[in-house]
Design an enzyme around this catalytic site. Structure first.
Site, PDB file in Angstrom:
ATOM      1  N   SER A  17      36.034  47.057  39.934  1.00 44.20           N
ATOM      2  CA  SER A  17      34.996  48.021  39.584  1.00 44.20           C
ATOM      3  C   SER A  17      34.318  48.543  40.843  1.00 44.20           C
ATOM      4  CB  SER A  17      33.952  47.372  38.671  1.00 44.20           C
ATOM      5  OG  SER A  17      32.877  48.253  38.413  1.00 44.20           O
ATOM      6  N   HIS A  18      33.654  49.659  40.698  1.00 42.67           N
ATOM      7  CA  HIS A  18      32.841  50.192  41.785  1.00 42.67           C
ATOM      8  C   HIS A  18      31.566  49.379  41.974  1.00 42.67           C
ATOM      9  CE1 HIS A  18      35.551  53.555  41.443  1.00 42.67           C
ATOM     10  NE2 HIS A  18      35.000  54.091  42.516  1.00 42.67           N
ATOM     11  N   SER A  19      31.255  48.551  41.014  1.00 45.79           N
ATOM     12  CA  SER A  19      30.033  47.751  41.042  1.00 45.79           C
ATOM     13  C   SER A  19      30.370  46.272  40.913  1.00 45.79           C
ATOM     14  CB  SER A  19      29.124  48.174  39.886  1.00 45.79           C
ATOM     15  OG  SER A  19      28.106  47.230  39.665  1.00 45.79           O
ATOM     16  N   SER A  81      38.702  55.799  42.468  1.00 48.01           N
ATOM     17  CA  SER A  81      39.123  55.157  43.711  1.00 48.01           C
ATOM     18  C   SER A  81      39.508  53.693  43.520  1.00 48.01           C
ATOM     19  CB  SER A  81      38.054  55.292  44.799  1.00 48.01           C
ATOM     20  OG  SER A  81      36.899  54.566  44.470  1.00 48.01           O
TER      21      SER A  81
END
Length: 139
Positions: A17-19, A81
């Site tokens: 995840s981006h987080s 991404s």
């Protein structure tokens, strides 16, 4: 770790995840809902190396290596991404053998993947179970 009656190692699951907080929360949820079976290795690979929002190839690689038990690794990614990062690692042959990017909804797919892996399913069936989560309708 072995699957029920199979003597084979269980598939590992990586949530990209981006987080970091999102990846960790989804990992906790999936493991909690799959409780009662063998413990499947699940790793969260979220955020950048400096703790920001984004994706880190080194975090993904470390997570994949940490959950690899020889039966393959299913990687689920949340957005753009993170998907590209996993694809690049696969293309560069950096990930453990039988690693695959799974096209699935992040939360529902993670739960399905962890549940399937808990049964001792091979990586192809774990990926299929996660992908089938697209069919879960909420209306």
């Amino acid at each position: 770790m072995t699957g029920p009656g199979t003597g084979a190692a269980l598939v590992g699951v990586v949530l990209v995840s981006h987080s970091a907080r999102v990846a960790e929360a989804v990992a906790d949820l999936a493991q909690g809902l799959a409780a009662g079976g063998p413990v499947v290795s699940v790793a969260a690979a979220g955020g950048t190396d400096d703790g920001g929002l984004g994706t880190s190839a080194s975090r993904v690689l470390a997570a994949a290596r940490a959950v690899d038990r020889g039966a393959g690794v299913a990687l689920l990614a949340d957005l753009g991404s993170s998907v590209l990062t996993v694809k690049a690692l696969l293309l560069e042959d950096e990930l453990p053998p039988d690693s695959r990017l799974v096209d699935a909804p992040f939360v529902e797919g993670a739960v399905a993947a962890v549940v399937a892996a808990s049964t001792g399913a091979p990586v192809a069936q774990v990926a299929e179970a996660a992908t089938e989560a697209y069919a879960y309708r909420k209306t």
